[in-house]
Design a protein around this motif. Structure first.
Motif, short mmCIF file in Angstrom:
data_model
loop_
_atom_site.label_atom_id
_atom_site.label_comp_id
_atom_site.label_asym_id
_atom_site.label_seq_id
_atom_site.Cartn_x
_atom_site.Cartn_y
_atom_site.Cartn_z
N ILE A 5 0.85 -1.19 0.00
CA ILE A 5 0.00 0.00 0.00
C ILE A 5 0.88 1.24 0.00
O ILE A 5 1.71 1.42 0.88
N SER A 6 0.71 2.07 -1.00
CA SER A 6 1.41 3.35 -1.07
C SER A 6 0.39 4.45 -0.87
O SER A 6 -0.51 4.65 -1.71
N VAL A 7 0.51 5.16 0.23
CA VAL A 7 -0.43 6.24 0.51
C VAL A 7 -0.39 7.29 -0.60
O VAL A 7 -1.42 7.81 -1.02
N GLU A 8 0.82 7.57 -1.06
CA GLU A 8 0.97 8.57 -2.12
C GLU A 8 0.23 8.13 -3.39
O GLU A 8 -0.45 8.93 -4.03
N ALA A 9 0.37 6.85 -3.73
CA ALA A 9 -0.29 6.34 -4.94
C ALA A 9 -1.80 6.40 -4.80
O ALA A 9 -2.52 6.71 -5.75
N VAL A 10 -2.31 6.11 -3.61
CA VAL A 10 -3.75 6.18 -3.37
C VAL A 10 -4.22 7.62 -3.46
O VAL A 10 -5.26 7.92 -4.07
N ALA A 11 -3.47 8.52 -2.88
CA ALA A 11 -3.86 9.93 -2.88
C ALA A 11 -3.91 10.50 -4.29
O ALA A 11 -4.81 11.29 -4.64
N VAL A 12 -2.95 10.12 -5.14
CA VAL A 12 -2.90 10.61 -6.52
C VAL A 12 -4.16 10.22 -7.28
O VAL A 12 -4.63 10.96 -8.15
N LEU A 13 -4.75 9.08 -6.95
CA LEU A 13 -5.95 8.61 -7.64
C LEU A 13 -7.18 9.43 -7.29
O LEU A 13 -8.21 9.35 -7.95
N GLU A 14 -7.11 10.18 -6.20
CA GLU A 14 -8.22 11.01 -5.72
C GLU A 14 -9.51 10.20 -5.62
O GLU A 14 -10.54 10.56 -6.23
N PRO A 15 -9.51 9.11 -4.90
CA PRO A 15 -10.71 8.26 -4.82
C PRO A 15 -11.83 8.91 -4.01
O PRO A 15 -11.57 9.73 -3.10
N ASP A 16 -13.05 8.58 -4.35
CA ASP A 16 -14.20 9.00 -3.53
C ASP A 16 -14.43 8.01 -2.39
O ASP A 16 -15.06 8.35 -1.40
N LEU A 17 -13.94 6.78 -2.57
CA LEU A 17 -14.13 5.74 -1.57
C LEU A 17 -12.96 4.77 -1.65
O LEU A 17 -12.49 4.42 -2.75
#
Length: 237
Positions: A5-17
């Protein structure tokens, strides 16, 4: 955070959920991810990996405002399992366990786990001995090589990759299990093992198609019947 899990990678995706069901993330990881978007987790009354497939679909349906679609998927898979039970009424009430061997450790998946739930959906029941085992992470229990008796069921399903087969074959006390002596062991293929492990509304039908014939052979009541996966792996008596 775990390596996968990469927090940065998740944040870049700008997920709604963010779907965290079955992820095993810690409270600390949940808190970090929650700063990015709402994180959907398992029910509070369930262990991290113990949420039933239909509850997962319902939760996703509610979170995505697609309850109707979720209910259709649930109904469809329930019909699939019901049809399998109708084809094999002899499975009802017979005991079955889903076992593993990994890194030299053998153990059993507990009744709440997706692999064991698959067997219960087919009409099998878990041996009472499982209730006396110490759980790890709520969904599996390691066994001592000197005591494999909790695996002694009417059906023994090995959910392990082909790489672990030699270790399974070499377990000395496995050869004293009724399931082995009477030819009632089944080995999953890597794909079927993955399908059972995911335990989703999409993967479980694949697992059923892959394993139904093997389970039927292992459960026909005749020790003379050969189960192809067990024979090929060297697990057959």
């Amino acid at each position: 955070m775990p390596r996968e899990i990469s927090v940065e990678a998740v944040a870049v995706l700008e997920p709604d959920l963010i779907i965290g069901i079955g992820s095993g993330i810690s409270p600390e990881q949940y808190a970090v991810l929650s700063r990015i978007a709402p994180v959907l987790m398992h029910s509070a009354d369930r262990p991290p990996f113990g949420m039933a497939w239909h509850d997962v679909v319902q939760s996703l349906g509610q979170a995505l405002e697609r309850q109707s679609q979720a209910e259709k998927l649930i109904a469809g898979l329930r019909e699939t399992f019901a049809a399998a039970r109708a084809r094999h009424p002899e499975w009802a009430g017979r005991s079955a366990v889903a076992a593993y061997n990994h890194g030299g450790e053998s153990g059993v998946f507990m009744p709440e786990d997706t692999r064991s739930r698959f067997l219960s959906e087919l009409g099998f029941v878990a041996p009472a001995a499982l209730g006396r085992l110490s759980r790890t992470q709520g969904f599996f229990a390691p066994l001592s090589p000197e005591d494999l008796s909790p695996l002694d069921a009417d059906l023994l399903l090995w959910v392990s990759s082909l790489g672990q087969v030699p270790e399974i074959v070499s377990l000395p006390l496995r050869r004293f299990l009724r399931a082995h002596v009477e030819g009632r062991e089944v080995l999953t293929s890597p794909l079927a093992a993955a399908a059972l492990s995911f335990g989703s509304v999409l993967s479980l039908p694949f697992a059923l198609e892959a394993l139904e014939a093997e389970i039927a052979l292992a459960s026909d009541g005749s020790a003379a019947t050969q189960v192809p996966s067990a024979v090929k792996a060297g697990l057959a008596p």
